[in-house]
Structure formats: C-alpha cells, structure tokens
Scaffold this active site. Structure first.
Site, mmCIF file in Angstrom:
data_model
loop_
_atom_site.group_PDB
_atom_site.id
_atom_site.type_symbol
_atom_site.label_atom_id
_atom_site.label_comp_id
_atom_site.label_asym_id
_atom_site.label_seq_id
_atom_site.Cartn_x
_atom_site.Cartn_y
_atom_site.Cartn_z
ATOM 1 N N TYR A 198 -73.359 -13.681 -20.139
ATOM 2 C CA TYR A 198 -72.666 -13.035 -18.890
ATOM 3 C C TYR A 198 -71.508 -12.433 -19.470
ATOM 4 C CZ TYR A 198 -70.420 -13.429 -14.397
ATOM 5 O OH TYR A 198 -70.000 -13.200 -13.255
ATOM 6 N N PHE A 244 -71.460 15.720 -1.731
ATOM 7 C CA PHE A 244 -72.578 14.893 -1.872
ATOM 8 C C PHE A 244 -72.444 13.781 -1.067
ATOM 9 C CE2 PHE A 244 -75.446 11.591 -3.670
ATOM 10 C CZ PHE A 244 -76.718 12.544 -3.617
ATOM 11 N N THR A 245 -73.797 13.167 -0.300
ATOM 12 C CA THR A 245 -73.868 12.313 0.474
ATOM 13 C C THR A 245 -73.121 11.239 0.260
ATOM 14 O OG1 THR A 245 -75.994 11.529 -0.458
ATOM 15 C CG2 THR A 245 -76.068 13.310 1.486
ATOM 16 N N ASP A 266 -68.163 14.055 -11.198
ATOM 17 C CA ASP A 266 -69.270 13.693 -11.030
ATOM 18 C C ASP A 266 -70.351 14.092 -11.753
ATOM 19 O OD1 ASP A 266 -71.854 12.829 -10.149
ATOM 20 O OD2 ASP A 266 -71.501 13.387 -8.000
ATOM 21 N N LYS A 292 -80.382 9.579 -13.515
ATOM 22 C CA LYS A 292 -80.857 10.943 -13.597
ATOM 23 C C LYS A 292 -80.800 11.615 -15.011
ATOM 24 C CE LYS A 292 -79.265 10.751 -9.096
ATOM 25 N NZ LYS A 292 -78.742 9.622 -8.577
ATOM 26 N N ARG A 296 -82.899 18.209 2.520
ATOM 27 C CA ARG A 296 -81.622 18.311 2.179
ATOM 28 C C ARG A 296 -81.063 19.362 3.199
ATOM 29 N NH1 ARG A 296 -79.827 14.311 -1.393
ATOM 30 N NH2 ARG A 296 -79.887 13.527 0.668
ATOM 31 N N PHE A 353 -79.960 10.001 6.484
ATOM 32 C CA PHE A 353 -81.489 10.599 6.017
ATOM 33 C C PHE A 353 -82.283 9.553 5.427
ATOM 34 C CE2 PHE A 353 -80.301 10.031 1.603
ATOM 35 C CZ PHE A 353 -78.840 10.092 1.627
#
Ligand code: PM9
Length: 460
Positions: free
Chosen positions: A74, A126-127, A217, A260, A384, A451
């Site tokens: 932990y 970006f969303t 980002d 990603k 998109r 979306f």
C-alpha cells in the site's frame, strides 16, 4: 543505385487474440441499440477497433514480465520508485504524482492552479482537459495557429501556438488571470498534429516574460518528437529520446495519460518541478486517487509503465508506429477520400464536412459517418466534431467546431498491414455510397462529455 527497402515492425507476434467478423444484420441491430454511438457498442460486436489508441496498445514481453515483479505494498511500493525513476530519466520532471489516468492528473492540476475567473490558453481544446479547467472555474481560450482549424492546410506543425493570439490574451486579461498555458504534444483534436520546438521555445520566452507557467499535456510526446526529428531543421541527427527531453525541459509541469504513448493499458501521472505545487498535489491525490506512491495504479501497472516509457522513445518503435498510420492515410488519399492533412501520428481523421457536404453540422455528420463505417465492415471509429465539442458553458448553445471529423485511431502494435487494407477498403466503399448517408438527431444528451454516452436516431 540502392534498391527500395520497406520498413517492417521491429517485433514479432508471440500471442494472438481472435477477432470476429459479424453479419450486416447483426451490425444494423447493434448500432441501432447503441443509439448510433460507437462508444455504446460492445467490443465483441466490433471487428477492427479503431475507437481509440487509449489503453488499447499491445504490451511487450518485457512489460508483461515486469508486471510479475509488481510490488503491491500500500505504501512505499518499489514499483512506484521504478516508475518515478523512468519518468525523471526520460522526461526530466522533478516530482511525480501517480494517477489512474490522464484526466485525474488534469483534475489535480486544475484544482490547484485555476481560480474562478481565470483564463487558460491552449493549443486547441481537449475534451477532458477543458472540462476540468471549466469545473475549476476557468475559461479555456484557443491560441493555436489558424491552420490547425483548416483540414486541408499542409502546415507541418499545425500544433503550433499563435504567439500573437497568446500575447494579446495576456495583455487583455492580465498575467495574474492566466495560471498557465496548456501545451499539448501532439494536438489530438487537430488530427494528431505536432508542434515544433522552435515554436515551443518562443512560447517559453513569452511566458517567461510574463512569469506564466507552461503545463504540458504530454500524452503523445514521443510521436510529436518523431515528427520534429523528421521535419524540423536541425533535429534529424537527434534521437526521439533526446527530443522528448528537450520538449519537457521547456515546460514546468505535465499531465500524462500513459495509456497512449507510454504503451500501458491503464495509468497516468502529474509531474511538476515546483515544490509547492507538488506538496499540494501530493496531499490532494490521497483524497481523489490513493496514496502518493500508487495514486490509483496497481504496483504491476507502475512496473509496466516504467518499461513502456523506455520502449516508447525507441526510434525503431516510433518509426513503425507512425509509419503504419501513414500507410493507411496514403491509401485513403490515393482513393480520393478527404482526410485531415498532413497525416497525423495516432490516426487518420476523415473530413466529414467534405465527405458528407449534404449533411448540415447540426445533424451530426461525423457521428453518422462513424456509424456508417461500422455498418459497412464492423470497423469502429470515433466522432470528433460537434458532439465532442459540447456546449458553450455560458450560453448552453452547441459549440460549432470548424473541424467535423471521424477518427480512425490506430492502437500501437496491435493490427497488421492487412488490417489497414481492410479498413481502407471499407472507408472507400462508404465514400462511394456517401450520397445515401443521412444525418442524425440527438435523443439523449448527458451533462458532461456527452460524446461518450449520447444517443441518436436516424433522420428519415
Ligand atoms: N484521450 C482518446 O481517445 C481517450 C478518452 S477521450 C475520447 O484520444 C489528451 C490529449 C488525450 C486524452 C485522452 C486525455 C485524457 C488527455 N489529453 O483518457 O483520462 O488524448 O487517460 O486521458 C482519449 P485519459
């Protein structure tokens, strides 16, 4: 004269997962039940899954074996320290807070740095990033170059910031109202477009002048670095790893969706150089994610990420990854299908406005096109366009983005060249029959990030 030599993937396949073709009747039923939203399909009903490159990569044998060494303590997990070491080594940020994925890091940094009434400039929205900025009381301001909003512009660095737009905003609102500039590498919503190091250096100089921080980002930073190596003067001799480091060194903090570029199925982090911000984030992460040495990730996932980061900046890996995307893009270009130019790094973005000029934007052409591709072949793509763009937070009206796109996103190390051929054939077929495609109406709209869960019906 040297003979032409093709490139090939720098790996061989050790394990396979079967995929199944479905019948046209099944696909019709499935997409109707999903309300014409490809997010609402079950994956068993999908043949080739190009919904996203997020968490869908194939891990290497090195990553799988590292998972067996996961330390599930932990507190003080060894796996956290392995991951921290990799992040510090390849990206250079000082302090690391693990999170379960990218949006959790966005949540933390937005909560810490944005005050109600602030403005957050960025190279296109970006969303999830914009939503967290808004939930913290900020307003996102788009300062990307105009070319990024033009699908036909072949500018090699469409992710660049328009320095005039940025300085104008700083002067108009005052530097105190701008907690940071958000810089994405690459720019997802523009079509996976990179920004240049020349531009980032200029953004750094401008933000230094006004004492404003840059939050990076870095979700697809290695892909951006590869495009710099290929297309920016002075970088052809540098490795992707060196360019990645140079990008990170020009920024103050980073949010990362490791699902990603970094080749893992789950994971992310917030990285900062400023100790005070780190202190606050380290404290907040225990409220929303978990202890600061796991932040929502299992020990085994942190081990896989440490290895994934190393593999993600390998020149051979990234050449094959982007090469596969370009292979598909070039096939579609040869067939005359309208796509965003230049070909980006993580997917092919179909220009739905040009594909379906007879469907007006408020009838959701990209949403309809993604559904039509699924109907044709079981290939799952993602909208998109206007659905992803959501509503204006003040007026409640739809945002009407210039880019109305369908993204064919390529997972890393998952599909073969034969899959790319099948995808291209399907898109070409849908393009031949484009005049028969009709728009949609939205019949269910969730409040946040619509979306993902909205439902539609065909307009008859
Ligand atoms: N991107 C994508 O498919 C997954 C969810 S949105 C459809 O492209 C950037 C540039 C991203 C991104 C996710 C996130 C959020 C932040 N920045 O999904 O929370 O492309 O790990 O990351 C998706 P998480």
């Amino acid at each position: 004269m040297q003979k032409k030599r093709s490139w090939a993937e720098p790996y061989k396949i050790k394990m396979v997962e079967p995929v199944f073709m479905t019948s046209p009747e099944d696909r019709k039923r499935c997409i109707e039940e999903a309300g014409y939203n490809t997010f609402l399909l079950r994956s068993k009903d999908v043949y080739i899954d190009l919904l996203t490159d997020s968490g869908t990569s194939a891990m290497s044998d090195r990553q799988w074996s590292a998972m067996m060494r996961g330390d599930e303590a932990y507190a003080g997990s060894e796996s956290f320290y392995h991951m921290e070491e990799a992040i510090q080594h390849y990206y250079g940020y000082k302090h690391i807070i693990p999170t379960h994925q990218g949006r959790a890091a966005e949540h933390l940094i937005s909560k810490i740095m944005i005050k109600p009434g602030d403005f957050v400039p960025g190279n296109m929205y970006f969303t999830t990033t914009r939503l967290h900025q808004e939930l913290a009381g900020g307003t996102f301001v788009d300062v990307i170059i105009d070319e990024a909003h033009d699908p036909e512009s072949t500018h090699p660095f469409k992710g660049n910031v328009d320095l005039e737009k940025l300085e104008h905003l700083i002067v108009e609102k005052g530097a105190a109202k701008i907690p940071y500039v958000c810089i994405a590498t690459t720019v997802n919503m523009a079509g996976g477009q990179p920004l240049s190091l020349e531009n980032l250096k200029a953004v750094r100089a401008l933000t230094k002048k006004y004492r404003i921080k840059i939050v990076h980002d870095m979700t697809r930073v290695a892909e951006n670095a590869y495009m710099i190596q290929q297309n920016e003067k002075g970088y052809s001799d540098k490795s992707v790893a060196q360019i990645v480091k140079e990008i990170c060194d020009l920024t103050d903090a980073a949010t990362m969706s490791a699902k990603k570029d970094a080749l893992v199925n789950i994971g992310g982090f917030l990285a900062v150089n400023d100790y005070d911000i780190y202190e606050e984030a380290r404290n907040l992460v225990v409220v929303y994610e978990g202890l600061h040495t796991y932040g929502g990730m299992a020990g085994r996932d942190m081990e896989a990420l440490a290895v994934g980061i190393t593999e993600s900046v390998d020149d051979d890996h990234i050449r094959a990854r982007v090469g596969q995307v370009q292979y598909l893009g070039n096939k579609l270009l040869e067939a005359g299908v309208p796509i965003v130019m230049p070909i980006g790094t993580h997917g092919i973005f179909l220009n739905a406005r040009k594909f379906l000029p007879h469907v007006s934007q408020d009838m959701f052409p990209a949403q309809a096109l993604a559904a039509e591709i699924y109907l044709d072949s079981g290939v799952r793509a993602m909208e998109r366009g206007i659905v992803s763009a959501g509503r204006n937070k003040e007026t409640g009206e739809h945002n009407y983005p210039k880019l109305e796109l369908v993204r064919l996103t390529i997972p890393r190390r998952v599909y073969t060249q034969a899959h790319m051929d099948v995808i291209a054939e399907s898109v070409e077929e849908v393009y031949q029959n484009r005049e028969d495609i009709r728009g949609l109406k939205m019949v269910y709209e969730p409040k946040y990030l619509r979306f993902f869960q909205a439902k539609f019906e065909k307009v008859v």
